[in-house]
Structures are given as C-alpha cells and as structure tokens.
Design an enzyme around this catalytic site. Structure first.
Site, short mmCIF file in Angstrom:
data_model
loop_
_atom_site.label_atom_id
_atom_site.label_comp_id
_atom_site.label_asym_id
_atom_site.label_seq_id
_atom_site.Cartn_x
_atom_site.Cartn_y
_atom_site.Cartn_z
N PHE A 149 0.81 -1.22 0.00
CA PHE A 149 0.00 0.00 0.00
C PHE A 149 0.84 1.27 0.00
O PHE A 149 0.36 2.34 -0.36
CB PHE A 149 -0.95 0.00 1.22
CG PHE A 149 -0.27 0.36 2.53
CD1 PHE A 149 0.00 1.68 2.86
CD2 PHE A 149 0.12 -0.64 3.43
CE1 PHE A 149 0.63 2.00 4.06
CE2 PHE A 149 0.75 -0.32 4.62
CZ PHE A 149 1.01 1.01 4.93
N LYS A 173 -1.12 -6.76 -9.38
CA LYS A 173 -2.14 -6.86 -8.31
C LYS A 173 -1.77 -5.82 -7.27
O LYS A 173 -0.93 -6.05 -6.40
CB LYS A 173 -2.12 -8.29 -7.73
CG LYS A 173 -3.41 -8.75 -7.10
CD LYS A 173 -3.93 -7.91 -5.97
CE LYS A 173 -3.19 -8.09 -4.66
NZ LYS A 173 -3.58 -7.08 -3.63
N GLU A 176 -5.05 -3.60 -2.08
CA GLU A 176 -6.49 -3.33 -2.03
C GLU A 176 -6.80 -2.05 -1.24
O GLU A 176 -7.91 -1.55 -1.28
CB GLU A 176 -7.23 -4.54 -1.44
CG GLU A 176 -6.90 -4.87 0.02
CD GLU A 176 -5.61 -5.70 0.20
OE1 GLU A 176 -4.70 -5.59 -0.65
OE2 GLU A 176 -5.54 -6.43 1.21
N SER A 226 5.07 -7.11 3.31
CA SER A 226 5.60 -7.48 4.63
C SER A 226 6.35 -8.81 4.56
O SER A 226 6.09 -9.64 3.67
CB SER A 226 4.46 -7.55 5.63
OG SER A 226 3.51 -8.50 5.18
N CYS A 281 9.46 1.57 3.51
CA CYS A 281 10.31 0.42 3.84
C CYS A 281 11.75 0.86 4.08
O CYS A 281 12.56 0.11 4.60
CB CYS A 281 10.27 -0.60 2.72
SG CYS A 281 10.96 0.06 1.23
N GLU A 383 9.07 -4.77 12.95
CA GLU A 383 8.77 -3.59 12.14
C GLU A 383 7.46 -2.97 12.62
O GLU A 383 6.46 -3.67 12.78
CB GLU A 383 8.62 -4.00 10.67
CG GLU A 383 8.35 -2.83 9.75
CD GLU A 383 8.17 -3.25 8.29
OE1 GLU A 383 7.47 -4.25 8.04
OE2 GLU A 383 8.71 -2.57 7.41
P1 NAD Z 1 1.30 -6.71 2.93
O1 NAD Z 1 2.30 -7.79 2.98
O2 NAD Z 1 0.17 -6.73 3.89
O3 NAD Z 1 0.61 -6.67 1.48
C1 NAD Z 1 1.37 -6.60 0.29
C2 NAD Z 1 0.57 -7.21 -0.85
O4 NAD Z 1 0.33 -8.59 -0.57
C3 NAD Z 1 -0.80 -6.57 -1.06
O5 NAD Z 1 -1.02 -6.48 -2.44
C4 NAD Z 1 -1.76 -7.55 -0.39
O6 NAD Z 1 -3.03 -7.59 -1.01
C5 NAD Z 1 -1.06 -8.89 -0.55
N1 NAD Z 1 -1.27 -9.79 0.59
C6 NAD Z 1 -1.46 -9.44 1.89
N2 NAD Z 1 -1.57 -10.55 2.66
C7 NAD Z 1 -1.43 -11.60 1.84
C8 NAD Z 1 -1.45 -13.02 2.05
N3 NAD Z 1 -1.60 -13.53 3.26
N4 NAD Z 1 -1.27 -13.81 0.98
C9 NAD Z 1 -1.07 -13.29 -0.25
N5 NAD Z 1 -1.07 -11.97 -0.51
C10 NAD Z 1 -1.25 -11.13 0.52
O7 NAD Z 1 2.09 -5.33 3.00
P2 NAD Z 1 1.50 -3.87 3.10
O8 NAD Z 1 0.93 -3.68 4.45
O9 NAD Z 1 0.66 -3.55 1.92
O10 NAD Z 1 2.84 -3.00 2.95
C11 NAD Z 1 3.70 -2.69 4.01
C12 NAD Z 1 4.84 -3.65 4.07
O11 NAD Z 1 5.56 -3.65 2.85
C13 NAD Z 1 5.87 -3.28 5.13
O12 NAD Z 1 6.27 -4.44 5.78
C14 NAD Z 1 7.01 -2.67 4.33
O13 NAD Z 1 8.28 -2.76 4.94
C15 NAD Z 1 6.96 -3.51 3.11
N6 NAD Z 1 7.62 -2.86 2.00
C16 NAD Z 1 8.83 -3.37 1.61
C17 NAD Z 1 9.52 -2.77 0.57
C18 NAD Z 1 10.84 -3.31 0.13
O14 NAD Z 1 11.28 -2.92 -0.93
N7 NAD Z 1 11.49 -4.18 0.87
C19 NAD Z 1 8.97 -1.65 -0.07
C20 NAD Z 1 7.74 -1.18 0.34
C21 NAD Z 1 7.06 -1.80 1.38
#
Ligand code: NAD
Length: 496
Positions: A149, A173, A176, A226, A281, A383
């Site tokens: 997000f 994708k 959401e 994450s 991140c 985190e």
């Molecule tokens: P998230 O892991 O909750 O979601 C990321 C994506 O995965 C979304 O599109 C979501 O719909 C999907 N998703 C969520 N749960 C899922 C599951 N159980 N199975 C399959 N798909 C699933 O992350 P977020 O809250 O959207 O973003 C924040 C996180 O992203 C933080 O941990 C941040 O550090 C990380 N992040 C990392 C980087 C990097 O380059 N390392 C960059 C930006 C953000």
C-alpha cells in the site's frame, strides 16, 4: 459518492461481481470507494489476455517497445499531479511526497526506454575454428507483480515497465487499500500505445494473489510487502516453478558517530523517521547513537522538531505528515507504542492522542520517540511501520555495527560521520543491501538496483536497474558453426 475501482484486463475496465472491500480516505476516515476481489475466473481472464498478447509483444522489436515507453513516460509526466492526488486520497501521504514517489517511478520508465541497449548480448567470434558464440536475453512470458500500500505508483512502475520493455506481458495486483493509482497508470500505458493484454490489473487480496501464484501460465512473480507474506509468496511461487523475488519488511538503522554534524543528523532523522508517517520500507526506525552525551543532545533536538511537525490532510499545503493508511494500521502502530511502554523503553514523545482539528475521524498519529530501547524489546526487533523512532544507545562504532548486523532485517542502513575510514568500514561490513553514508534513505536511483538482504528479500535478484533486466529475461547462449567441409563424426568432448 463512493466509487468502484475496476480491474483492467485486455485494455478494458472490467467490473466483475464478487466479494468487495472498502477503500478508505485516511484523511477523513470515510469510505471513499470499493474494489471487487478478483476471483479465480477473473484471474484466469487476465492471464489468458496476457498469454494471448505475449507472442506479438515479444516479437515487437525492442526499439518499437522503447518508443511506446517514451510516450508512456511523457504521459506520466503530464499526469503526475493527478496520480499524486489519487495516492494522497487513498494512502494519505502529502501531495508533494506523492509527486516525488511518482517521479521515482518515472525514473525507472526512463531507464526502461534504453531497453535496446540493455538487451545487448555478448558476441565472441572464433571461439573455435569457424565457430562463434553469442548470448541472447529473451522474455519469460506472463509476469506478475504484487505491490504494497505504501507506494501505489512507484513500486508498480519499478516492476512492469521493465518487464514489458523486455518483451513480457504483465499482471499487476495492487494493494487493495489504495488501488486507484495503478489502475490509472495502466490506462495511461494503453493511451501510450501499449497493446491490449500487455499490462493488466487485477484488484483483490490473498484470494487473488493465490490464484496468480499457482497458475501454470505465470512465469515470474515480483512481490513487495511485509516479510511473512514475502516469505509465503516466494516459497509458493518457486514451488510452482516460477522465478520469484519477494521484497519484505525492514528495520533500518542509522548509526550516529560523535563526529557527525548534529544539525544534519537531526534534520535527516526527523525527515527519514516521520516522512510519509513512517510508512516507508526505507524509513529510519532505529537511531543507534554512540555515547550518552550525543544521545542526550539528539533526543532533545528531535523532541523540539517533532513538536512543530505539521500534521494534517496530505492534500493541504505545508503539511509535513499525513495520516496512517487505515484504522487497522493505526491500531497496530498504537499497540506497538503501548508495548514499548510496557517493555520499559522511555517514551519521550507520545503521538497516540494526536488529532488535527476538524479531522478527528482521520487516522492521524503524532510522531513518537522512544529512548533507551534495548535489543531484546519487541519494539526494537519488529517492524512498526509508523511514525515511531527508537533510540538505542551504544558505547562505540563496533558495538553499533554488531547490533545492526545481528538484526534479522537488512534492507537499508546508514551512518553519519565525518571520518572516511569509519564510513568505508561501515559500507564494507554492514549486513544490509542499501547503505547510506551521511544519506538517511539510500534508495538507489533507477540505473542502480534496489533490494535488501537477510529477511528483507527472498530471492537473489534486486529490483529495477540492471538486475531487473536479468530477472525479466532468460539467458540463451548460441554457438554457431558454418562448416565449409564436413569433418565427420566426433565422439569426444569438443575442445578448442
Ligand atoms: P502486505 O504484505 O500486507 O501486502 C502486500 C501485498 O500482498 C498486497 O497487495 C496484499 O493484497 C497482498 N497480501 C497481503 N496478505 C497476503 C497473504 N496472506 N497472501 C497473499 N497476498 C497477501 O504489505 P503492506 O501492508 O501492503 O505493505 C507494508 C509492508 O511492505 C511493510 O512491511 C514494508 O516494509 C513492506 N515494503 C517493503 C519494501 C521493500 O522494498 N522491501 C517496499 C515497500 C514496502
């Protein structure tokens, strides 16, 4: 009036029936719209479109693909403000920050415009008598990108422009929580001349991701999010014979040496910890300070700066920090601040009760600062992804470096010092993928590649820059001989 965010499949906005999810406007706390979760059938439709578009797109010369990308870049530049507004509306970050993030995405499109040069292989004449060898980089097929997000435009633009520049087709994708921006970007790609089916967007959550992950027609998966989800995505994708890269969470440390320029350090820490409400991140979430005198000084100065932070709706002028993305995320960040207090860290500034006047229902939180944080505390190890900075006091450079290297995450790490030798040692020995020397957020520019180490990245290949060309292509090496006279069969291993 709440809006509906459609899918984008084969060049068309598609409104399918099914389970819906609310999309919030974090500045006010209101429901702004909804998305329908793409089910198996919708995912199949997107994959079929991407698969059908692949042969022609792969056969389109890289020069022609680059020309379309040039048009795409120009269109994105024309629409930066519009895209930033969509981001601010659904994510909450300030307009200027959102504009900056779109620009960092456009930088990668610009890099992708050089695809004819990036795809150049190697050629060696006469590797044997009358034998030449050359290498080709060929596209994989249908690639998938799953984004978080916090950067709805930038991370999408870090993925698909290079994937399609290499001749692949793509299914994005988006999160959401803020789906509108990626949809608009895909529409602009079509306007630029990207053929139907080459870039598709399916909205949804885990259900949608799972359908994409196991589909036999998907060749590669790029994920950012994450760590628990990144690990799951990576393992599932490789088990299903896909190439995968999954970028996870982070806990970025900034080591501050006594010889650093204090004013520079304080400005850097405040911007890097509280910018975008800490939902980056690469945000600095831990300041590792060498010596108590320096730590006392920095804590006092940060405290002063935080008390003047302008927090409010990201769409308003001069705002420095917007709200968190959702109420659920707000609750999560708050629970970590509660935990830090229980664990015995010193809560120097408490942002939990902050509410800007007139926006009491928005998901706002003030900046929080913990001092005397210890490595065993969960607020240090995990985190938080919010406007919370932890101060860990150490006695010297070696113990600061050891602390950083023992953390499970290894996305970014920075040092502030005036000592070149210390800086060089840090760069050489720190266990992190991206390192800053007097730079708090060392996000590599587009012509370099982005990626962390340890549990911040599952897979080997980083994002954008030259590594992305490798990720989105397969190497083929051709050995050719044009025989003048037949030499008969040879039953031995050929040597030259
Ligand atoms: P998230 O892991 O909750 O979601 C990321 C994506 O995965 C979304 O599109 C979501 O719909 C999907 N998703 C969520 N749960 C899922 C599951 N159980 N199975 C399959 N798909 C699933 O992350 P977020 O809250 O959207 O973003 C924040 C996180 O992203 C933080 O941990 C941040 O550090 C990380 N992040 C990392 C980087 C990097 O380059 N390392 C960059 C930006 C953000």
């Amino acid at each position: 009036m709440p809006y509906h965010v459609p899918h984008f499949i084969n060049g068309q906005n598609i409104i399918a029936s099914g389970r819906t999810l609310d999309v919030y406007q974090p500045a006010t706390g209101e429901i702004a719209g909804e998305v329908t979760v793409a089910d198996q059938k919708t995912v199949e439709q997107a994959i079929a479109a991407a698969r059908a578009a692949f042969p022609n797109w792969a056969a389109t010369t890289s020069l022609k693909r680059a020309r379309i990308l040039f048009k795409f870049k120009v269109l994105l530049e024309k629409h930066v403000e519009e895209l930033a507004q969509l981001i601010t509306q659904e994510h909450g970050k300030t307009i200027t920050d959102a504009c900056g993030s779109v620009q960092r995405g456009i930088d990668v499109v610009e890099f992708a415009c050089g695809i004819p040069a990036h795809l150049q292989g190697h050629y060696t004449a006469e590797v044997g008598t009358d034998i030449d060898s050359y290498s080709l980089r060929q596209p994989l097929g249908v690639c998938v990108g799953i984004t978080p997000f916090n950067f709805p435009a930038m991370i999408a633009l870090w993925m698909f422009p290079l994937a399609i520049a290499c001749g692949n087709t793509f299914i994005l994708k988006p999160s959401e929580k803020d789906p509108s921006c990626s949809l608009r970007i895909a529409q602009l790609a079509k306007e630029a001349g990207v053929p139907d089916g080459v870039i598709n967007v399916v909205q949804g959550d885990k259900e949608t991701v799972d359908a994409l992950l196991i589909h036999p027609d998907v060749q590669a998966v790029s994920f950012v999010g994450s760590t628990p989800v990144a690990e799951y995505i990576y393992k599932t994708a490789i088990t299903h014979n896909k190439r995968a890269q999954a970028f996870g969470g982070a806990k970025n440390h900034c080591l501050i040496m006594p010889d650093a320029d204090i004013e520079q350090v304080v400005n850097a820490l405040v911007g890097a910890a509280y910018g975008s409400a800490g939902e980056r991140c690469m945000a600095i979430s831990v300041a590792v300070i060498v010596g108590d005198a320096l730590a006392n000084d920095i804590v006092e100065k940060i405290q002063k700066q935080i008390s003047t932070l302008k927090i409010g709706p990201g769409s308003e002028a001069n705002i420095e920090m917007g709200p968190l993305v959702t109420k659920a995320h707000w609750e999560r960040v708050k629970s970590y601040i509660d935990l830090g207090v229980q664990e015995g860290a010193t809560l120097v500034i408490d942002g939990r009760e902050f509410k800007p006047k007139g926006f009491e229902q928005g998901f706002y939180m003030g900046g929080s600062l913990f001092d005397n944080v210890l490595p065993a505390m969960r607020i240090y190890r995990e985190e938080i992804f919010g406007p919370v900075l932890a101060i860990v006091r150490v006695k010297d450079f070696a113990s600061g470096l050891k602390l950083i290297n023992e953390h499970e995450y290894g996305n970014g790490a920075a040092i502030f010092t005036c000592d070149g030798n210390i800086a060089r040692t840090f760069a050489a020995e720190v266990q992190a993928g991206m390192v800053g020397i007097n730079v708090p957020i060392p996000v590599p520019v587009a012509q370099h590649s982005f990626g962390g180490w340890k549990r911040s990245l599952f897979g080997d290949i980083h994002m954008h820059g030259p590594e992305a060309i490798h990720f989105y292509t397969r190497l083929k090496t051709v050995t050719q001989r044009w025989l003048k006279n037949s030499t008969g069969s040879d039953f031995n291993m050929p040597t030259h």
